[in-house]
Design an enzyme around this catalytic site. Structure first.
Site, PDB file in Angstrom:
ATOM      1  N   GLU A  78      35.602 -36.209  28.968  1.00 33.48           N
ATOM      2  CA  GLU A  78      34.788 -35.311  28.157  1.00 33.48           C
ATOM      3  C   GLU A  78      34.881 -35.710  26.691  1.00 33.48           C
ATOM      4  O   GLU A  78      35.960 -35.914  26.156  1.00 33.48           O
ATOM      5  CB  GLU A  78      35.240 -33.854  28.341  1.00 33.48           C
ATOM      6  CG  GLU A  78      35.077 -33.338  29.765  1.00 33.48           C
ATOM      7  CD  GLU A  78      33.623 -33.330  30.258  1.00 33.48           C
ATOM      8  OE1 GLU A  78      32.710 -33.428  29.416  1.00 33.48           O
ATOM      9  OE2 GLU A  78      33.422 -33.207  31.486  1.00 33.48           O
ATOM     10  N   CYS A 141      36.942 -24.779  31.936  1.00 28.33           N
ATOM     11  CA  CYS A 141      37.456 -26.078  31.464  1.00 28.33           C
ATOM     12  C   CYS A 141      37.116 -26.300  30.001  1.00 28.33           C
ATOM     13  O   CYS A 141      37.965 -26.716  29.206  1.00 28.33           O
ATOM     14  CB  CYS A 141      36.902 -27.221  32.317  1.00 28.33           C
ATOM     15  SG  CYS A 141      37.612 -27.210  33.972  1.00 28.33           S
ATOM     16  N   HIS A 165      37.423 -34.560  33.595  1.00 34.50           N
ATOM     17  CA  HIS A 165      36.910 -33.899  34.795  1.00 34.50           C
ATOM     18  C   HIS A 165      36.973 -34.863  35.976  1.00 34.50           C
ATOM     19  O   HIS A 165      36.710 -36.059  35.840  1.00 34.50           O
ATOM     20  CB  HIS A 165      35.452 -33.434  34.581  1.00 34.50           C
ATOM     21  CG  HIS A 165      35.320 -31.988  34.235  1.00 34.50           C
ATOM     22  ND1 HIS A 165      34.652 -31.534  33.126  1.00 34.50           N
ATOM     23  CD2 HIS A 165      35.759 -30.871  34.893  1.00 34.50           C
ATOM     24  CE1 HIS A 165      34.703 -30.201  33.102  1.00 34.50           C
ATOM     25  NE2 HIS A 165      35.362 -29.779  34.158  1.00 34.50           N
TER      26      HIS A 165
HETATM   27  N1  PCA Z   1      36.965 -26.720  36.949  1.00 36.37           N
HETATM   28  C1  PCA Z   1      36.274 -25.640  36.291  1.00 36.37           C
HETATM   29  C2  PCA Z   1      37.344 -24.652  35.963  1.00 36.37           C
HETATM   30  C3  PCA Z   1      38.544 -25.045  36.758  1.00 36.37           C
HETATM   31  C4  PCA Z   1      38.254 -26.383  37.249  1.00 36.37           C
HETATM   32  O1  PCA Z   1      39.041 -27.133  37.863  1.00 36.37           O
HETATM   33  C5  PCA Z   1      35.402 -26.091  35.133  1.00 36.37           C
HETATM   34  O2  PCA Z   1      34.888 -27.220  35.166  1.00 36.37           O
HETATM   35  O3  PCA Z   1      35.200 -25.327  34.195  1.00 36.37           O
END
Ligand code: PCA
Length: 198
Positions: A78, A141, A165
């Site tokens: 990200e 997240c 992610h």
């Molecule tokens: N993914 C979610 C919240 C917890 C996770 O593992 C997200 O992308 O916001």
């Protein structure tokens, strides 16, 4: 060197979260550098409240937060966290904030301070798919990434931080048209990203 790594518990329709498994499988140290591993709840703001004492106690050099982004094809670095909570999907205690600031009067956004290009380069040597993502969403997240970078900023701390992610792990999907990577590949990718910091 100390690296604090976090993963999330399961949420919504996901009965497992690969980041929780990755956290459990990561070693306690890499080349003698300590890894501090923390599992966090999928709850707006509370996720950071739980993380904060670990940051204060361990004073890590890096904070790397991991989360599941079901449907992505690659390990996603990200670039940016925005000051916004906005979701139709409940967090794990039922919150569904709409159009809310994460921090009143906070910066609009923070860029990741991780060496994301170098991490991607180091991982892709093994042909593990990687990408830069320009949105961490507006769910939990992004909320965590924003809180961490904001805390570092307002306290003038010398800590590099950012969010990665992770796609679904293959064992959690039933429809093979949905993108996924095996857990051992995801784990290897994350270990390589951590090694980039050392
Ligand atoms: N993914 C979610 C919240 C917890 C996770 O593992 C997200 O992308 O916001």
């Amino acid at each position: 060197m100390k690296i604090l790594v976090t993963g999330f518990e399961a949420f919504l329709e996901n009965t497992e979260n690969p980041t929780q498994e990755i956290i459990r499988l990561l070693p306690k140290s890499i080349f003698g550098n300590e890894l501090i591993k923390v599992e966090l709840p999928v709850i707006f703001d509370k996720c950071f409240d739980i993380l904060l004492p670990y940051i204060e106690k361990h004073r890590p050099d890096y904070i790397i937060n991991l989360g599941l982004a079901g449907g992505r094809k690659a390990i996603s670095f990200e670039r940016v966290a925005i000051n916004c909570n906005d979701t139709l999907f409940k967090d794990n205690i039922g919150n569904t904030p709409i159009d809310q600031l994460i921090v009143e009067n906070g910066e609009t956004a923070y860029f990741s301070t991780l060496p994301i290009r170098q991490m991607m380069k180091d991982i892709s040597v093994k042909k593990i798919p990687v990408e830069v993502s320009n949105s961490a969403g507006t769910y939990v997240c992004n909320n965590l990434m924003y809180h961490v970078l904001h805390y570092i900023d307002i306290n003038n701390l010398d800590i590099k931080a950012g969010f990665i992610h992770i796609p679904y792990m293959t064992k959690q999907i039933t429809d093979n048209k949905v993108s996924s990577l095996p857990l051992d590949v995801l784990l290897e990718g994350i270990i390589d990203a951590l090694k980039t910091c050392l």
